[in-house]
Design a protein around this motif. Structure first.
Motif, mmCIF file in Angstrom:
data_model
loop_
_atom_site.group_PDB
_atom_site.id
_atom_site.type_symbol
_atom_site.label_atom_id
_atom_site.label_comp_id
_atom_site.label_asym_id
_atom_site.label_seq_id
_atom_site.Cartn_x
_atom_site.Cartn_y
_atom_site.Cartn_z
ATOM 1 N N ASP A 7 0.822 -1.208 0.000
ATOM 2 C CA ASP A 7 0.000 0.000 0.000
ATOM 3 C C ASP A 7 0.857 1.260 0.000
ATOM 4 O OD1 ASP A 7 -2.212 -1.587 0.027
ATOM 5 O OD2 ASP A 7 -2.656 -1.325 2.149
ATOM 6 N N LEU A 8 1.944 1.243 0.772
ATOM 7 C CA LEU A 8 2.817 2.414 0.852
ATOM 8 C C LEU A 8 3.458 2.710 -0.496
ATOM 9 C CD1 LEU A 8 4.259 4.615 2.477
ATOM 10 C CD2 LEU A 8 6.002 2.915 3.069
ATOM 11 N N VAL A 9 4.002 1.670 -1.136
ATOM 12 C CA VAL A 9 4.639 1.855 -2.447
ATOM 13 C C VAL A 9 3.613 2.345 -3.464
ATOM 14 C CG1 VAL A 9 5.840 0.708 -4.346
ATOM 15 C CG2 VAL A 9 6.418 0.140 -1.988
ATOM 16 N N ALA A 10 2.411 1.759 -3.428
ATOM 17 C CA ALA A 10 1.357 2.158 -4.371
ATOM 18 C C ALA A 10 0.936 3.605 -4.157
ATOM 19 C CB ALA A 10 0.154 1.234 -4.225
ATOM 20 N N THR A 11 0.870 4.033 -2.910
ATOM 21 C CA THR A 11 0.483 5.413 -2.598
ATOM 22 C C THR A 11 1.492 6.408 -3.155
ATOM 23 O OG1 THR A 11 -0.565 4.679 -0.557
ATOM 24 C CG2 THR A 11 -0.087 7.024 -0.744
ATOM 25 N N MET A 12 2.763 6.090 -3.009
ATOM 26 C CA MET A 12 3.832 7.000 -3.416
ATOM 27 C C MET A 12 4.048 7.021 -4.926
ATOM 28 S SD MET A 12 6.587 5.884 -0.514
ATOM 29 C CE MET A 12 7.938 6.663 -1.381
ATOM 30 N N LYS A 13 3.699 5.929 -5.592
ATOM 31 C CA LYS A 13 4.231 5.690 -6.929
ATOM 32 C C LYS A 13 3.662 6.597 -8.026
ATOM 33 C CE LYS A 13 3.465 1.694 -9.025
ATOM 34 N NZ LYS A 13 3.561 0.267 -9.396
ATOM 35 N N LEU A 14 2.367 6.851 -8.019
ATOM 36 C CA LEU A 14 1.725 7.506 -9.159
ATOM 37 C C LEU A 14 1.206 8.903 -8.819
ATOM 38 C CD1 LEU A 14 -0.341 4.539 -10.629
ATOM 39 C CD2 LEU A 14 1.933 5.318 -11.294
ATOM 40 N N ILE A 15 1.493 9.851 -9.713
ATOM 41 C CA ILE A 15 1.008 11.221 -9.562
ATOM 42 C C ILE A 15 0.001 11.490 -10.683
ATOM 43 C CG2 ILE A 15 1.635 13.665 -9.605
ATOM 44 C CD1 ILE A 15 4.447 12.760 -8.670
ATOM 45 N N PRO A 16 -1.244 11.860 -10.352
ATOM 46 C CA PRO A 16 -2.231 12.160 -11.390
ATOM 47 C C PRO A 16 -2.015 13.533 -12.001
ATOM 48 C CG PRO A 16 -3.205 12.452 -9.220
ATOM 49 C CD PRO A 16 -1.804 11.948 -8.990
ATOM 50 N N VAL A 17 -2.210 13.650 -13.304
ATOM 51 C CA VAL A 17 -2.106 14.920 -14.016
ATOM 52 C C VAL A 17 -3.534 15.376 -14.346
ATOM 53 C CG1 VAL A 17 -1.106 16.143 -15.979
ATOM 54 C CG2 VAL A 17 0.096 14.176 -14.988
ATOM 55 N N LYS A 18 -4.071 16.262 -13.535
ATOM 56 C CA LYS A 18 -5.483 16.626 -13.635
ATOM 57 C C LYS A 18 -5.834 17.227 -14.995
ATOM 58 C CE LYS A 18 -6.232 17.273 -8.686
ATOM 59 N NZ LYS A 18 -6.680 18.203 -7.606
ATOM 60 N N GLU A 19 -4.903 17.970 -15.575
ATOM 61 C CA GLU A 19 -5.174 18.606 -16.871
ATOM 62 C C GLU A 19 -5.419 17.563 -17.966
ATOM 63 O OE1 GLU A 19 -2.825 21.382 -14.332
ATOM 64 O OE2 GLU A 19 -2.715 19.257 -14.864
ATOM 65 N N VAL A 20 -4.858 16.387 -17.829
ATOM 66 C CA VAL A 20 -5.042 15.321 -18.810
ATOM 67 C C VAL A 20 -6.272 14.470 -18.471
ATOM 68 C CG1 VAL A 20 -3.981 13.262 -19.855
ATOM 69 C CG2 VAL A 20 -2.570 15.248 -19.293
ATOM 70 N N ILE A 21 -6.591 14.377 -17.188
ATOM 71 C CA ILE A 21 -7.631 13.458 -16.726
ATOM 72 C C ILE A 21 -9.038 14.051 -16.796
ATOM 73 C CG2 ILE A 21 -8.476 12.163 -14.721
ATOM 74 C CD1 ILE A 21 -5.488 12.077 -13.782
ATOM 75 N N ALA A 22 -9.187 15.300 -16.370
ATOM 76 C CA ALA A 22 -10.518 15.890 -16.145
ATOM 77 C C ALA A 22 -11.408 15.833 -17.379
ATOM 78 C CB ALA A 22 -10.371 17.333 -15.673
ATOM 79 N N GLU A 23 -12.615 15.301 -17.189
ATOM 80 C CA GLU A 23 -13.673 15.241 -18.210
ATOM 81 C C GLU A 23 -13.350 14.331 -19.384
ATOM 82 O OE1 GLU A 23 -16.758 16.545 -17.895
ATOM 83 O OE2 GLU A 23 -16.024 16.957 -15.868
ATOM 84 N N ASN A 24 -12.342 13.495 -19.248
ATOM 85 C CA ASN A 24 -11.980 12.597 -20.341
ATOM 86 C C ASN A 24 -12.419 11.165 -20.068
ATOM 87 O OD1 ASN A 24 -10.785 14.113 -22.426
ATOM 88 N ND2 ASN A 24 -8.908 14.349 -21.232
ATOM 89 N N ARG A 25 -12.715 10.443 -21.158
ATOM 90 C CA ARG A 25 -13.000 9.011 -21.116
ATOM 91 C C ARG A 25 -11.684 8.292 -21.408
ATOM 92 N NH1 ARG A 25 -17.266 9.080 -25.837
ATOM 93 N NH2 ARG A 25 -15.511 10.301 -26.633
ATOM 94 N N ILE A 26 -11.210 7.513 -20.437
ATOM 95 C CA ILE A 26 -9.857 6.965 -20.490
ATOM 96 C C ILE A 26 -9.885 5.449 -20.621
ATOM 97 C CG2 ILE A 26 -7.681 6.726 -19.219
ATOM 98 C CD1 ILE A 26 -8.463 9.342 -17.741
ATOM 99 N N VAL A 27 -9.149 4.922 -21.609
ATOM 100 C CA VAL A 27 -8.851 3.492 -21.662
ATOM 101 C C VAL A 27 -7.550 3.291 -20.905
ATOM 102 C CG1 VAL A 27 -8.229 1.546 -23.129
ATOM 103 C CG2 VAL A 27 -10.026 3.114 -23.861
ATOM 104 N N LEU A 28 -7.595 2.487 -19.854
ATOM 105 C CA LEU A 28 -6.430 2.298 -18.997
ATOM 106 C C LEU A 28 -5.909 0.876 -19.150
ATOM 107 C CD1 LEU A 28 -4.688 3.686 -16.759
ATOM 108 C CD2 LEU A 28 -6.183 2.539 -15.099
ATOM 109 N N CYS A 29 -4.725 0.741 -19.735
ATOM 110 C CA CYS A 29 -4.113 -0.573 -19.935
ATOM 111 C C CYS A 29 -3.201 -0.921 -18.761
ATOM 112 C CB CYS A 29 -3.305 -0.590 -21.233
ATOM 113 S SG CYS A 29 -4.314 -0.399 -22.718
#
Length: 209
Positions: free
Chosen positions: A65-87
């Motif tokens: 859980d600790l590694v997972a929490t630290m690992k990824l930073i979301p980029v809101k400008e890319v994410i907001a209001e978009n439909r995302i296919v996540l591989c």
């Protein structure tokens, strides 16, 4: 991995705005999906540092859980209001994907998230590695237990990606991890993407072979 991603796209008809891979393991698959589908490849999740290894391999849940929490930073400008296919390369337990990846996308304003693992559901613990240790850990087995109401020895119906049982299992996992849709790579497509004869591959994690 790119060929796996291409196969994912060939069998998909989802409407989306962009394709992304969970770094680093899902990036190659996402690039293949983008090339096949024509959707733009973008990076809504940036890895904090290449020094962080796989978050599912440590023996203790607290460390994972600790590694997972630290690992990824979301980029809101890319994410907001978009439909995302996540591989992603696979879904093992599903807890980190739900709590530390999908949650970040939802909180950053994603409109839809369509998860596409580049292998079939993991059904059996690996005999040769320590990444999975028991049946109870696996998301697919939790789904089967919930559907059947008890532990089931014979899971052959759930191995057939054309069966009703398989569809119920995938639907349960999709609700459990909180994704808009969930579609796994078919076993035949994974074998074709690898390019070796099926009898020369270890398929134990997926088929018990």
């Amino acid at each position: 991995r790119e060929r796996c991603g291409r196969f994912l796209a060939k069998n998909d008809n989802v409407q989306a705005d962009l394709v992304a891979g969970v770094p680093d393991s899902g990036v190659g698959h996402a690039i293949g999906y983008a090339m096949e589908s024509g959707l733009p490849y973008r990076r809504p999740l940036v890895k904090y540092t290449p020094g962080n290894g796989s978050s599912y391999t440590p023996p203790a849940q607290e460390i994972r859980d600790l590694v997972a929490t630290m690992k990824l930073i979301p980029v809101k400008e890319v994410i907001a209001e978009n439909r995302i296919v996540l591989c992603e390369d696979s879904i093992v337990r599903g807890t980190q994907l739900k709590n530390y990846t999908l949650k970040k996308l939802w909180e950053a304003g994603a409109k839809e998230v369509h998860v596409r693992p580049a292998c079939p559901p993991l059904m059996f613990p690996c005999k040769f590695a320590l990444s999975t240790r028991s049946l109870d850990e696996l998301a697919a087995r939790r789904a089967i237990r919930a559907i059947e109401g008890s532990h089931k020895e014979d899971v052959s119906e759930y191995l057939d990606d054309r069966s009703e049982k398989y569809a119920k299992m995938v639907g349960w996992i999709a609700r459990e991890i909180d994704t808009t849709t969930l579609q796994y790579l078919r076993i035949d497509d994974m074998v074709a993407a690898i390019g070796l004869p099926r009898e020369k591959l270890c398929l134990h994690c997926w088929m018990g072979e």
